[in-house]
Design a protein around this motif. Structure first.
Motif, PDB file in Angstrom:
ATOM      1  N   THR A   1      -0.143  16.682 -22.565  1.00 22.51           N
ATOM      2  CA  THR A   1      -0.798  17.659 -21.692  1.00 22.51           C
ATOM      3  C   THR A   1       0.226  18.454 -20.892  1.00 22.51           C
ATOM      4  OG1 THR A   1      -1.090  15.924 -20.049  1.00 22.51           O
ATOM      5  CG2 THR A   1      -2.950  16.385 -21.486  1.00 22.51           C
TER       6      THR A   1
ATOM      7  N   LYS B   1       1.668  21.088 -23.100  1.00 25.24           N
ATOM      8  CA  LYS B   1       0.699  22.166 -23.309  1.00 25.24           C
ATOM      9  C   LYS B   1       0.671  23.090 -22.097  1.00 25.24           C
ATOM     10  CE  LYS B   1      -2.236  19.619 -26.483  1.00 25.24           C
ATOM     11  NZ  LYS B   1      -3.485  18.889 -26.676  1.00 25.24           N
ATOM     12  N   LYS B   2       0.712  22.489 -20.917  1.00 24.46           N
ATOM     13  CA  LYS B   2       0.730  23.287 -19.690  1.00 24.46           C
ATOM     14  C   LYS B   2       2.008  24.127 -19.615  1.00 24.46           C
ATOM     15  CE  LYS B   2       0.561  23.089 -14.684  1.00 24.46           C
ATOM     16  NZ  LYS B   2       0.453  22.243 -13.487  1.00 24.46           N
TER      17      LYS B   2
END
Length: 88
Positions: free
Chosen positions: A5, A8-9
């Motif tokens: 995550t 992805k950020k």
């Protein structure tokens, strides 16, 4: 493709910054181009006026790590020298 995550950020952040940096780079190059065109025409007054706008653009780009600070200073110095040569 990013798996975690946080990765992805990071990709989303990079995409947002890229758009902003491209815009600032384009604006900087346009202001420098206007100075160079005035120098090429031999119009000292127009070159000085354009330089007053181009120098802050270059320094702002250097502060934002869009170009290296030494590259910005070098560009300002060379443009100023070319404008000074127009006075002779």
């Amino acid at each position: 493709m990013a798996n975690t995550t946080s990765a992805k950020k990071a990709t989303r952040k990079i995409a947002r910054r890229t758009i902003i940096n491209k815009s600032r780079r384009t604006q900087m190059r346009s202001s420098v181009r206007s100075v160079e065109e005035a120098i090429k025409r031999g119009d000292r007054d127009a070159a000085l006026k354009a330089m007053a706008g181009a120098e802050p653009e270059l320094m702002k780009a250097a502060q934002g790590n869009i170009i290296h600070k030494n590259a910005a200073s070098r560009k300002v110095s060379r443009l100023a020298h070319q404008i000074a040569k127009l006075a002779k």
